[in-house]
Scaffold this motif. Structure first.
Motif, short mmCIF file in Angstrom:
data_model
loop_
_atom_site.label_atom_id
_atom_site.label_comp_id
_atom_site.label_asym_id
_atom_site.label_seq_id
_atom_site.Cartn_x
_atom_site.Cartn_y
_atom_site.Cartn_z
N UNK A 56 23.01 69.69 38.05
CA UNK A 56 23.01 68.30 37.60
C UNK A 56 23.66 67.36 38.62
N UNK A 57 22.97 66.26 38.89
CA UNK A 57 23.56 65.16 39.66
C UNK A 57 24.39 64.29 38.70
N UNK A 58 25.57 63.91 39.14
CA UNK A 58 26.44 63.09 38.28
C UNK A 58 26.70 61.72 38.91
N UNK A 80 25.09 62.14 33.51
CA UNK A 80 24.16 63.05 34.18
C UNK A 80 22.83 62.37 34.41
N UNK A 81 22.19 62.62 35.57
CA UNK A 81 20.78 62.25 35.71
C UNK A 81 19.98 63.33 34.97
N UNK A 82 19.01 62.94 34.18
CA UNK A 82 18.29 63.94 33.38
C UNK A 82 17.68 65.04 34.27
N UNK A 91 15.60 65.21 37.82
CA UNK A 91 16.46 65.42 38.99
C UNK A 91 17.22 66.73 38.88
N UNK A 92 17.04 67.59 39.87
CA UNK A 92 17.77 68.86 39.88
C UNK A 92 18.26 69.14 41.28
N UNK A 93 19.54 69.45 41.37
CA UNK A 93 20.13 69.75 42.66
C UNK A 93 19.78 71.19 43.01
N UNK A 94 18.56 71.39 43.51
CA UNK A 94 18.07 72.72 43.86
C UNK A 94 18.86 73.23 45.06
N UNK A 95 19.27 74.48 44.97
CA UNK A 95 19.95 75.05 46.14
C UNK A 95 19.03 75.99 46.91
#
Lengths: 480, 480
Positions: free
Chosen positions: B91-93, B106-108, B140-144
């Motif tokens: 999650x991006x905050x 949170x960004x959804x 939005x997903x902080x993909x690693x």
């Protein structure tokens, strides 16, 4: 009883507005983040229509759709000094992902600084120009003024078009084209009247050379800013190093404009300008439900009536039609669908079935008994007539709300008693006029909205504040 | 010379893919935030079409459009334990606005926790059910994991439908309806084949009772997950206190499903499945340009040709048609528009003008000289035939990539040599099968994608890993 449920008196506009958003099921204001709201189906269906109409006009005028990221890195955002200073206090920042601190990212408050960095790579030569792109998206601004649903929020829906031209002349032509697009959609399709202003020097978009906006007047006499166009000159081109090789092979900075119809706001204008004491009033073309069929049922003729209803619905396949088969009494149904703004109602009772006819009623209360074979033709006519009447009514109100004042006291009185736009002689819309505008603002709450665009209005009078001789005519109004 | 510019060999799929995104001007990967890309007009026009088709099908199935905020407060986000644990790392905050620290938002990453809090107020009684709403938006997903354009990014476009039902049976029916919508759009309109799986217990959406997804096979043999439906049971209803009064006046928790077609991913499948060595191949219905007219000009007949071109364009008003009047040689133009995927080309030269005919060529290379009076009819036929051929070709490839393996070594060999989906006997898709799946994953990189949905495939064999007797048949593939 029923009447009372929707007893919404438009004279108390603010109450009416809040109530209509709720009872007609447009938005939900209970989302638990301040300044953010939920668009329910009724609103979203309208919004999709408005987007569709607007995008169509933009595409006819040579714009193409794109989509840039929501997030803007500070190194882009900070390139144009005036722009960043203007928007910085309102920017939401992402600083974390999962548990990790990340380099901060701005949520777009507007997308100049996202678009123009890549425009500098897309544009190489004069043959790449004009470049005209638009995106439909939400933007985010941490508003500190009181928020008002659909009018001022921290998230709102809009379109932003970003155009690039070889010459200043072409860019200024675009301002006119934007006004024409605004007129076509806002006035001709949605029936919302407006004046296109050139804003005074002190009230420009941050980073623009000049700002042009369409202002409408709400039922409480307050001014609502609708689409605006900003002429950016070469300011952003220089900041973002956008250059093109001209026909003479010389490298030049292009000229830019940006145009932003705020879709959420336009919905609020649409609701407010046309709505009445019974609720929403929607034009036929954009209404999610265009025709509501209400069977007037008595036990002995139930079967025939329901059959007739089915037949009628089949005749209207090209329209968005619903049948109200609920247990409510006809009167209740009438009130309900009127409140929702449905433009055309069809009533069918035993007598109508017998005579092969239906009763057509439009949202303005005009009623007509028509033969079933004439139904489609009559509905078409009714929808055109209703639109004409809505637009005429709106223009009549709008025009009645534009008044002249020869002195400050007259201005003050009109703003207090009536609101709307007041036309006055004013010293200057350049920097030196800001002081007089400040006095008006302080004493009346009214703002100098600017000079009429593309029509020169000259006076031989004196500024109503400082008394300096001036040929400048401005419009003053209290705004949202 | 020209040929070389677009010499893109699909055998090297990964290179082909990256190159086609660039040369056909779909996306710009140079935006300066990792994992975020810019959709250029060619991509955006396609995306708008895909959205339109999908939304239409969802609405036919009783869904209504809504729009919930981008931001989700932690108190919502954290209500369903498994869900929050699954998504938290990604999650991006937002933590700042202007210079101020604000309560984090949170960004959804997906919107269950935004929707369901209000669903608990929208739903009161059985008469409010089923409730079926969808929104079209970015998530939005902080993909690693390594990002791949349109396939895995930190911002992607999708639709999410959130449905609520009185009974479990109705909810499970919705899973089937979602599959039917997927089939109608993905296979019938876009020509992209897939299998609908029920995912194994260990590979569910976080917070779901069970997960169903459509998997397609890319040209390199790797699996791409397309739309998925999650059956949520009453888990979220309990977490968000969504209750309804049933006909017996008892308060009950409803049953929920959510459905998510990822529009960015679907675009990538569309490009990859149909594209060839010459570039994109787009179906007639969704192509931004459906017909390109190329005049074959010689000096002596220039005027007549240009007149004929104008006439032809006028005959094709209902289509999206462009004329290539650039200075390029015809061969160059052919290559350019083929690379862009335009389904139908019209060539008009002096001979054609004389004979009142044109040359029609479709993107698969089929050529036909037709009388001008038959043009519209012939184009309609050509577009249908081309679609049929594209779909048949895609299905042929897809079916050829589904193979059986009787042992682990056979599985390993197929995955290594060919990829695709490999059908094997497997001990269990419940929790106890996870260990065997882990062994497959570790040794081959392949994942157990699940069991075929709505078709029971039974075996009498033994698990290819642990040898336990089992009647469970699963599909294994290396995925994106």
């Amino acid at each position: 009883m029923v009447e009372e449920i929707f007893n919404i008196n438009k004279k108390n506009f603010s109450e009416w507005y809040n109530e209509i958003l709720k009872v007609s099921d447009l938005v939900d204001l209970r989302y638990n983040v301040k300044g953010f709201l939920v668009y329910k189906p009724h609103a979203m269906q309208l919004i999709k229509k408005i987007y569709q109409i607007w995008e169509e006009e933009l595409e006819k005028a040579g714009h193409k759709p794109v989509l840039f990221p929501l997030v803007i890195p500070p190194e882009n955002f900070e390139l144009e000094k005036e722009h960043v200073e203007g928007f910085k206090p309102e920017v939401f920042w992402i600083t974390k992902a999962g548990d990790k601190k990340i380099e901060k990212l701005a949520l777009r408050p507007t997308s100049e600084t996202a678009f123009y960095q890549l425009y500098s790579t897309w544009i190489r030569s004069y043959s790449d120009l004009p470049l005209k792109c638009y995106q439909s998206c939400s933007v985010y601004r941490y508003e500190t003024k009181a928020t008002k649903p659909l009018i001022r929020g921290r998230e709102f829906l809009w379109i932003e078009a970003h155009d690039v031209f070889e010459t200043e002349k072409q860019a200024l032509e675009q301002v006119k084209q934007d006004m024409e697009i605004t007129r076509k959609v806002l006035l001709e399709k949605l029936g919302v009247p407006f004046i296109f202003f050139k804003r005074p020097e002190w009230d420009k978009f941050k980073g623009a050379v000049s700002t042009y906006t369409a202002d409408t007047i709400m039922p409480d006499g307050r001014i609502l800013q609708l689409p605006s166009t900003h002429y950016l000159g070469q300011k952003f081109a220089k900041a973002f190093n956008i250059k093109f090789a001209d026909k003479d092979e010389e490298e030049k900075y292009p000229y830019q404009t940006c145009y932003g119809p705020g879709i959420s706001r336009i919905l609020s204008a649409l609701i407010s300008v046309h709505g009445d004491n019974k609720g929403l009033v929607l034009q036929f073309d954009i209404s999610p439900v265009q025709i509501i069929i209400i069977p007037i049922i008595f036990d002995e003729s139930k079967t025939e009536i329901l059959e007739a209803v089915k037949k009628i619905k089949n005749m209207l396949k090209e329209y968005r039609v619903e049948i109200d088969n609920t247990e409510k009494r006809p009167g209740e149904k009438f009130y309900y669908w009127e409140m929702k703004g449905v433009p055309v109602r069809i009533e069918i009772g035993p007598k109508d079935v017998k005579n092969n006819q239906v009763v057509l009623v439009n949202r303005l209360g005009q009623k007509k008994t028509v033969k079933q074979e004439d139904l489609v033709k009559e509905i078409q006519k009714m929808s055109v007539d209703m639109y004409e009447e809505l637009r005429t009514r709106a223009e009549k109100y709008f025009n009645s709300m534009i008044n002249d004042a020869d002195s400050f006291s007259e201005l003050e009185k009109i703003l207090k008693d009536k609101g709307g736009l007041v036309r006055v002689n004013f010293c200057s819309v350049e920097k030196e006029g800001e002081k007089c505008a400040g006095i008006i603002k302080e004493k009346t709450g009214g703002e100098v909205r600017g000079t009429k665009f593309s029509e020169s209005e000259k006076s031989n009078g004196k500024c109503i504040i400082c008394g300096k001789k001036s040929n400048c005519v401005v419009y003053v109004g209290r705004a949202y």
